[in-house]
Motif scaffolding. Sequence first.
Motif, PDB file in Angstrom:
ATOM      1  N   THR A 170       0.837  -1.201   0.000  1.00  0.00           N
ATOM      2  CA  THR A 170       0.000   0.000   0.000  1.00  0.00           C
ATOM      3  C   THR A 170       0.873   1.251   0.000  1.00  0.00           C
ATOM      4  O   THR A 170       0.614   2.200  -0.750  1.00  0.00           O
ATOM      5  CB  THR A 170      -0.917   0.003   1.249  1.00  0.00           C
ATOM      6  N   ASN A 298       3.214  -9.028   1.903  1.00  0.00           N
ATOM      7  CA  ASN A 298       2.310  -9.308   3.015  1.00  0.00           C
ATOM      8  C   ASN A 298       2.310 -10.824   3.275  1.00  0.00           C
ATOM      9  O   ASN A 298       2.712 -11.604   2.413  1.00  0.00           O
ATOM     10  CB  ASN A 298       0.909  -8.802   2.641  1.00  0.00           C
ATOM     11  N   LYS A 301       0.968 -13.321   0.602  1.00  0.00           N
ATOM     12  CA  LYS A 301       1.396 -13.210  -0.796  1.00  0.00           C
ATOM     13  C   LYS A 301       2.352 -14.352  -1.155  1.00  0.00           C
ATOM     14  O   LYS A 301       2.732 -15.156  -0.296  1.00  0.00           O
ATOM     15  CB  LYS A 301       2.037 -11.841  -1.032  1.00  0.00           C
TER      16      LYS A 301
HETATM   17  C1  LIG Z   1      -1.954  -7.294  -1.048  1.00  0.00           C
HETATM   18  C2  LIG Z   1      -2.316  -6.291  -2.079  1.00  0.00           C
HETATM   19  C3  LIG Z   1      -1.956  -4.942  -1.972  1.00  0.00           C
HETATM   20  C4  LIG Z   1      -1.384  -4.332  -0.724  1.00  0.00           C
HETATM   21  O1  LIG Z   1      -0.272  -4.868  -0.227  1.00  0.00           O
HETATM   22  P1  LIG Z   1       0.091  -4.709   1.343  1.00  0.00           P
HETATM   23  O2  LIG Z   1       1.502  -5.115   1.367  1.00  0.00           O
HETATM   24  O3  LIG Z   1      -0.825  -5.622   2.076  1.00  0.00           O
HETATM   25  O4  LIG Z   1      -0.115  -3.281   1.714  1.00  0.00           O
HETATM   26  C5  LIG Z   1      -2.242  -4.101  -3.022  1.00  0.00           C
HETATM   27  N1  LIG Z   1      -2.857  -4.535  -4.116  1.00  0.00           N
HETATM   28  C6  LIG Z   1      -3.249  -5.807  -4.261  1.00  0.00           C
HETATM   29  C7  LIG Z   1      -3.912  -6.222  -5.519  1.00  0.00           C
HETATM   30  C8  LIG Z   1      -3.002  -6.726  -3.236  1.00  0.00           C
HETATM   31  O5  LIG Z   1      -3.429  -7.986  -3.369  1.00  0.00           O
END
Ligand SMILES: *Cc1c(COP(=O)(O)O)cnc(C)c1O
Length: 501
Positions: A170, A298, A301
């Motif tokens: 983010t 995250n 992921k």
């Molecule tokens: C996980 C995700 C994010 C954000 O990532 P974070 O590291 O959780 O802030 C942004 N865009 C998509 C499509 C995601 O799946």
Amino acid sequence: MLPIDGLTLDRSTTLLTALDQMNRTGRGVLLLVDGSGRFQRTITDGDLRRLLLAGHPLATSLDALPQIASVTVAPDASLTTVVQAMDARKVDQVPALDNDGIPVGLWLRREIPQPILLSTPHLSEFEEGYVADAFRTNWIAPLGPNVDAFETELAAKVGAKHAAAVSSGTAAIHLALRVLGVGHGDVVFCSSLTFIATANPILYQGATPVFIDSEPESWNMSPKALRRAFRDAEREGRFPRAVVVVNLYGQSADMDALRAICDEYGVPIVEDAAESLGATYKNRPSGNFGSIGIYSFNGNKIITTSGGGMLVSDDAALIEQARFLSTQARDPAPHYQHSVVGYNYRMSNILAGVGRGQLRVLDERVASRRAVFQRYAEALADVPGLHFMPEPAWSRSTRWLTTCTIDPRIMGLSRLQFVERLGAERIEARAVWKPMHLQPMFVECPYFSHSPTSVSDGLFEHGFCLPSGSNLTPMQQERVIESVRRIARDAGARSGVRMAG
Ligand SMILES: *Cc1c(COP(=O)(O)O)cnc(C)c1O
């Protein structure tokens, strides 16, 4: 559920016989029934031991046991219901009774399979070494050698010239918009079918999102809808400052088609590749097709630093500016001096160590996730009304999450019901992202659909993700497959659709 053969006994049984029966059956629990075989209470090892300790002779009958109301469940109770019953009463066994109160089976906690989760972290043998280095050298700070190396290694992996590691995906999107000059009152085009983290940073910058539908071929941004949005912007004389393109569930969007349109209007792309690290588009690594690409590390992921993100770009100035803003925008002065607003967004040197270890196994993780998808797709190919997310010829998805849609008219179940039934089997499935244009916070925002009917609305209504972790065991995958088949078969039986096996 276990059969109850040999586990029942009545009140006339002596303590000695009960102890012997407990010993022979080996479950640690017996079921006390009345003369008509109706369930009265459970008897555990401990219950018998307490009778002995209270001084009862071995010839005592089980009348000596106190009356208690043992917890029971219906024969068709779901695993989740059974576990909830056990937890509520702090017991490890629950008999299942039929309508007449006759025991028909026994649930033991140790026999109940663990929940199968959607996507969990999967560490390798390498992370600990890098993290230990950080401790050994006292680099317990944001920035440090692991951060520098992680940036270099990731940039090399995806073929980008520059990278900046930050605290989340983010934060990376926020910085990307900021360095591209998105500010108050600007318009940003954005994929509608995505996680909220894609769109929130547009609001952080005081800009207005305009949402773009998916195409059915890749589930990602529709070039047709994007073209219409630009035509509309042209008429209004209000062009977007950036276009945020999302690569969903591990699959690249059709970047050539999207880029051609954006180039025509001279508008930069931010590629949200949070879910597509390790994927390719026309044989080139996903995430490096826009002016700036972003990744997320995250916990759920494809690789993780527990929390983190990365910006990549071939434009050194953009990455330098992002780095500057991510460390409080400190001017080059001999004292603390600041001319613009900045953020504390840098990645810690410890977490970058985790990332370096994870990056070394990225290819294996992609292969495992693709294998999970392959297994599901083959084993569930004949389930009527179930379809998997397509993979266009130009795409090699990571299959971060195996995602499918169901046709409720054929399946006889809605997506919501299907996900609930899997949940009852302790299998975590999740609905496809709810599109941004359907979110209460964005109801006022313009939306351009792919065709007269919106594609992303349908994907949301019918789509869901199955457990897809790279660390799923073959047995866990088998359980998912069996549960999906059984749920579909039971539902199909009701709607009149037949299914083999
Ligand atoms: C996980 C995700 C994010 C954000 O990532 P974070 O590291 O959780 O802030 C942004 N865009 C998509 C499509 C995601 O799946």
